[in-house]
Design a protein around this motif. Structure first.
Motif, PDB file in Angstrom:
ATOM      1  N   VAL A  55      28.218  66.017  21.354  1.00 41.19           N
ATOM      2  CA  VAL A  55      28.544  64.246  21.058  1.00 41.19           C
ATOM      3  C   VAL A  55      28.047  63.853  19.689  1.00 41.19           C
ATOM      4  CG1 VAL A  55      27.457  64.390  23.455  1.00 41.19           C
ATOM      5  CG2 VAL A  55      25.885  64.032  21.581  1.00 41.19           C
ATOM      6  N   LYS A  56      29.559  62.915  19.490  1.00 43.42           N
ATOM      7  CA  LYS A  56      29.015  62.219  18.008  1.00 43.42           C
ATOM      8  C   LYS A  56      28.470  61.068  18.338  1.00 43.42           C
ATOM      9  CE  LYS A  56      32.459  65.452  16.323  1.00 43.42           C
ATOM     10  NZ  LYS A  56      31.727  65.962  14.771  1.00 43.42           N
ATOM     11  N   ASN A  57      27.665  60.140  17.515  1.00 40.97           N
ATOM     12  CA  ASN A  57      27.589  58.830  17.558  1.00 40.97           C
ATOM     13  C   ASN A  57      26.683  58.765  18.725  1.00 40.97           C
ATOM     14  OD1 ASN A  57      28.617  58.727  14.744  1.00 40.97           O
ATOM     15  ND2 ASN A  57      30.920  58.197  16.043  1.00 40.97           N
ATOM     16  N   GLN A  58      25.002  59.294  18.927  1.00 41.05           N
ATOM     17  CA  GLN A  58      24.129  59.333  20.040  1.00 41.05           C
ATOM     18  C   GLN A  58      23.232  59.419  19.503  1.00 41.05           C
ATOM     19  OE1 GLN A  58      25.186  57.970  23.124  1.00 41.05           O
ATOM     20  NE2 GLN A  58      27.629  58.593  22.095  1.00 41.05           N
ATOM     21  N   HIS A  59      22.382  59.271  20.011  1.00 38.87           N
ATOM     22  CA  HIS A  59      20.776  58.747  19.966  1.00 38.87           C
ATOM     23  C   HIS A  59      19.975  59.870  20.677  1.00 38.87           C
ATOM     24  CE1 HIS A  59      20.404  55.984  22.829  1.00 38.87           C
ATOM     25  NE2 HIS A  59      18.767  56.455  23.319  1.00 38.87           N
ATOM     26  N   ASN A  60      20.586  59.950  21.876  1.00 37.29           N
ATOM     27  CA  ASN A  60      20.735  61.788  22.893  1.00 37.29           C
ATOM     28  C   ASN A  60      21.459  61.879  23.736  1.00 37.29           C
ATOM     29  OD1 ASN A  60      21.357  59.826  24.104  1.00 37.29           O
ATOM     30  ND2 ASN A  60      19.518  59.405  25.625  1.00 37.29           N
ATOM     31  N   PHE A  61      20.975  63.646  23.481  1.00 40.29           N
ATOM     32  CA  PHE A  61      22.563  64.498  24.466  1.00 40.29           C
ATOM     33  C   PHE A  61      21.839  65.264  25.326  1.00 40.29           C
ATOM     34  CE2 PHE A  61      25.628  68.225  23.172  1.00 40.29           C
ATOM     35  CZ  PHE A  61      25.702  68.035  24.633  1.00 40.29           C
ATOM     36  N   SER A  62      22.216  65.245  26.732  1.00 42.49           N
ATOM     37  CA  SER A  62      21.837  65.735  27.727  1.00 42.49           C
ATOM     38  C   SER A  62      22.851  66.724  28.973  1.00 42.49           C
ATOM     39  CB  SER A  62      20.433  65.475  28.716  1.00 42.49           C
ATOM     40  OG  SER A  62      19.521  64.094  28.226  1.00 42.49           O
ATOM     41  N   GLN A  63      22.824  67.332  28.838  1.00 44.06           N
ATOM     42  CA  GLN A  63      23.716  68.462  29.935  1.00 44.06           C
ATOM     43  C   GLN A  63      22.579  69.505  30.858  1.00 44.06           C
ATOM     44  OE1 GLN A  63      26.222  71.342  27.835  1.00 44.06           O
ATOM     45  NE2 GLN A  63      24.543  70.921  26.085  1.00 44.06           N
ATOM     46  N   ILE A  64      23.108  69.859  31.832  1.00 46.82           N
ATOM     47  CA  ILE A  64      22.688  70.643  32.900  1.00 46.82           C
ATOM     48  C   ILE A  64      23.442  72.409  32.181  1.00 46.82           C
ATOM     49  CG2 ILE A  64      22.185  71.853  34.831  1.00 46.82           C
ATOM     50  CD1 ILE A  64      22.414  68.684  36.217  1.00 46.82           C
ATOM     51  N   TYR A  65      22.624  73.045  31.979  1.00 43.95           N
ATOM     52  CA  TYR A  65      23.258  74.624  31.881  1.00 43.95           C
ATOM     53  C   TYR A  65      23.209  75.633  33.313  1.00 43.95           C
ATOM     54  CZ  TYR A  65      24.605  79.074  29.453  1.00 43.95           C
ATOM     55  OH  TYR A  65      24.604  80.735  29.057  1.00 43.95           O
ATOM     56  N   ARG A  66      23.891  76.185  33.619  1.00 42.55           N
ATOM     57  CA  ARG A  66      23.843  76.395  34.906  1.00 42.55           C
ATOM     58  C   ARG A  66      24.214  77.952  34.740  1.00 42.55           C
ATOM     59  NH1 ARG A  66      26.859  72.152  36.703  1.00 42.55           N
ATOM     60  NH2 ARG A  66      25.696  71.201  37.870  1.00 42.55           N
ATOM     61  N   ASN A  67      23.431  79.344  35.435  1.00 43.15           N
ATOM     62  CA  ASN A  67      23.653  79.915  35.360  1.00 43.15           C
ATOM     63  C   ASN A  67      22.328  80.917  34.391  1.00 43.15           C
ATOM     64  OD1 ASN A  67      25.322  80.970  38.050  1.00 43.15           O
ATOM     65  ND2 ASN A  67      27.047  80.861  36.641  1.00 43.15           N
ATOM     66  N   TYR A  68      21.587  80.290  33.738  1.00 49.80           N
ATOM     67  CA  TYR A  68      20.943  80.289  32.542  1.00 49.80           C
ATOM     68  C   TYR A  68      20.129  81.815  32.787  1.00 49.80           C
ATOM     69  CZ  TYR A  68      16.748  80.252  29.619  1.00 49.80           C
ATOM     70  OH  TYR A  68      15.816  80.733  28.614  1.00 49.80           O
ATOM     71  N   ASN A  69      19.977  82.623  32.241  1.00 57.96           N
ATOM     72  CA  ASN A  69      19.392  83.740  32.442  1.00 57.96           C
ATOM     73  C   ASN A  69      17.661  84.200  31.719  1.00 57.96           C
ATOM     74  OD1 ASN A  69      21.375  85.349  34.251  1.00 57.96           O
ATOM     75  ND2 ASN A  69      22.501  85.630  32.653  1.00 57.96           N
ATOM     76  N   VAL A  70      16.948  84.474  32.114  1.00 57.51           N
ATOM     77  CA  VAL A  70      15.439  85.076  31.612  1.00 57.51           C
ATOM     78  C   VAL A  70      16.325  85.346  30.355  1.00 57.51           C
ATOM     79  CG1 VAL A  70      13.322  85.999  31.031  1.00 57.51           C
ATOM     80  CG2 VAL A  70      14.810  85.204  33.237  1.00 57.51           C
ATOM     81  N   HIS A  71      15.405  84.852  28.928  1.00 59.33           N
ATOM     82  CA  HIS A  71      15.131  85.064  27.391  1.00 59.33           C
ATOM     83  C   HIS A  71      16.645  84.567  26.298  1.00 59.33           C
ATOM     84  CE1 HIS A  71      12.143  87.701  28.614  1.00 59.33           C
ATOM     85  NE2 HIS A  71      12.782  88.075  29.212  1.00 59.33           N
ATOM     86  N   ASP A  72      17.519  84.148  27.229  1.00 54.77           N
ATOM     87  CA  ASP A  72      18.361  83.331  26.641  1.00 54.77           C
ATOM     88  C   ASP A  72      18.052  82.467  25.981  1.00 54.77           C
ATOM     89  OD1 ASP A  72      20.474  84.632  27.644  1.00 54.77           O
ATOM     90  OD2 ASP A  72      21.090  83.081  29.471  1.00 54.77           O
ATOM     91  N   ILE A  73      18.725  82.265  24.406  1.00 55.79           N
ATOM     92  CA  ILE A  73      17.548  81.169  23.789  1.00 55.79           C
ATOM     93  C   ILE A  73      18.572  79.823  23.171  1.00 55.79           C
ATOM     94  CG2 ILE A  73      17.362  81.428  21.240  1.00 55.79           C
ATOM     95  CD1 ILE A  73      16.836  84.551  21.494  1.00 55.79           C
ATOM     96  N   VAL A  74      17.556  79.229  23.415  1.00 54.33           N
ATOM     97  CA  VAL A  74      18.151  77.739  23.274  1.00 54.33           C
ATOM     98  C   VAL A  74      18.100  77.480  21.798  1.00 54.33           C
ATOM     99  CG1 VAL A  74      18.597  75.151  23.617  1.00 54.33           C
ATOM    100  CG2 VAL A  74      18.197  77.641  25.770  1.00 54.33           C
ATOM    101  N   THR A  75      18.995  76.467  21.629  1.00 51.86           N
ATOM    102  CA  THR A  75      19.241  75.839  19.860  1.00 51.86           C
ATOM    103  C   THR A  75      19.875  74.283  19.625  1.00 51.86           C
ATOM    104  OG1 THR A  75      20.718  77.528  19.130  1.00 51.86           O
ATOM    105  CG2 THR A  75      18.739  77.952  18.258  1.00 51.86           C
ATOM    106  N   PHE A  76      19.174  73.896  18.954  1.00 51.52           N
ATOM    107  CA  PHE A  76      20.035  73.043  19.350  1.00 51.52           C
ATOM    108  C   PHE A  76      20.198  72.379  17.133  1.00 51.52           C
ATOM    109  CE2 PHE A  76      16.588  72.565  21.826  1.00 51.52           C
ATOM    110  CZ  PHE A  76      17.452  71.628  23.063  1.00 51.52           C
ATOM    111  N   CYS A  77      20.987  71.043  17.019  1.00 51.33           N
ATOM    112  CA  CYS A  77      21.514  71.026  15.337  1.00 51.33           C
ATOM    113  C   CYS A  77      22.140  69.365  15.652  1.00 51.33           C
ATOM    114  CB  CYS A  77      22.692  71.683  14.850  1.00 51.33           C
ATOM    115  SG  CYS A  77      22.547  73.776  15.167  1.00 51.33           S
ATOM    116  N   PHE A  78      21.497  69.291  14.330  1.00 50.09           N
ATOM    117  CA  PHE A  78      21.859  67.390  14.177  1.00 50.09           C
ATOM    118  C   PHE A  78      22.294  67.094  13.287  1.00 50.09           C
ATOM    119  CE2 PHE A  78      17.686  66.699  13.169  1.00 50.09           C
ATOM    120  CZ  PHE A  78      18.104  65.382  12.228  1.00 50.09           C
TER     121      PHE A  78
END
Length: 238
Positions: free
Chosen positions: A163-186
């Motif tokens: 997303v652009k020009n926001q102060h928050n970003f939320s979403q649902i990620y389906r079919n998550y597998n154990v040990h999948d690594i989540v990261t974020f950037c801004f």
């Protein structure tokens, strides 16, 4: 990538006990016994509608009357040592939660205009194939929301949303597998026309939760959230 933190591959584990009853549309006191989750204390407006972070340490909670659908909102404070993160309870319902700071991914751009990425967070146990809610918020140095130019969320280094020009970003990620690594950037965005490398300081807070632990499956149960591993090393993307 340049490492910004001296704490390299630091792993924090914890257990989060969550007692949940419902999702949106039922009495909010049944959602959780914890003060960190939104509540509807007014008996005239006992039905939870949604919640969102107002500041780094508070949320706005919307509630309604089950008979008239009249709505009311109130501000709810986080406990000391907690910061507010916005999630989605489902595709239509916003759900803010105050998370202990020592469980969050936190990082900042300082005052530099560049892309700044978090460390990593993942579930190390529990079932694979679940849906998770992913939340990222940016605040200024006074704890108020601050808009940034760009926000990105990744799973296993593959971008899953932006997303652009926001102060928050939320979403649902389906079919998550154990040990999948989540990261974020801004990317904060330049704020000084005479110095394109300067930007206002933004402080990012990010976290992940299983939808089952916040009522996303519309069932009543007691859930002990599995261990999460965090690596709080911060990076600048070149």
């Amino acid at each position: 990538m340049r490492t910004l933190s001296a704490q390299f591959f630091k792993i924090c584990t914890f257990f989060l006990v969550v007692i949940i009853t419902t999702t949106a549309g039922l009495s909010i006191p049944s959602i959780s016994k914890r003060d960190t989750v939104a509540k509807c204390p007014d008996n005239n407006f006992p039905v939870f509608v949604g919640s969102s972070c107002k500041t780094q340490h508070s949320m706005i909670v919307q509630c309604k009357n089950a008979n008239t659908n009249a709505r009311a909102s109130h501000e709810q404070q986080c406990n000391q040592g907690e910061n507010c993160v916005d999630f989605l309870l489902n595709d239509d319902v916003a759900f803010a939660m105050c998370v202990p700071v020592n469980k969050l991914l936190q990082w900042t751009n300082g005052n530099t205009d560049d892309e700044f990425c978090s460390g990593t967070i993942r579930f190390d146990s529990g079932a694979s194939g679940d849906s998770i809610s992913i939340g990222l918020n940016t605040y200024d140095t006074n704890g108020n929301p601050i808009q940034v130019f760009d926000m990105v969320e990744k799973v296993n280094n593959q971008q899953i949303g932006e997303v652009k020009n926001q102060h928050n970003f939320s979403q649902i990620y389906r079919n998550y597998n154990v040990h999948d690594i989540v990261t974020f950037c801004f990317i904060p965005g330049a704020s000084d026309p005479h110095n394109p490398y300067y930007a206002n300081k933004a402080i990012a807070n990010a976290y992940i939760v299983r939808l089952s632990s916040i009522g996303g499956k519309d069932v009543q149960f007691t859930d002990i959230e599995p261990v999460i591993s965090q690596n709080n090393t911060l990076y600048i993307e070149n």
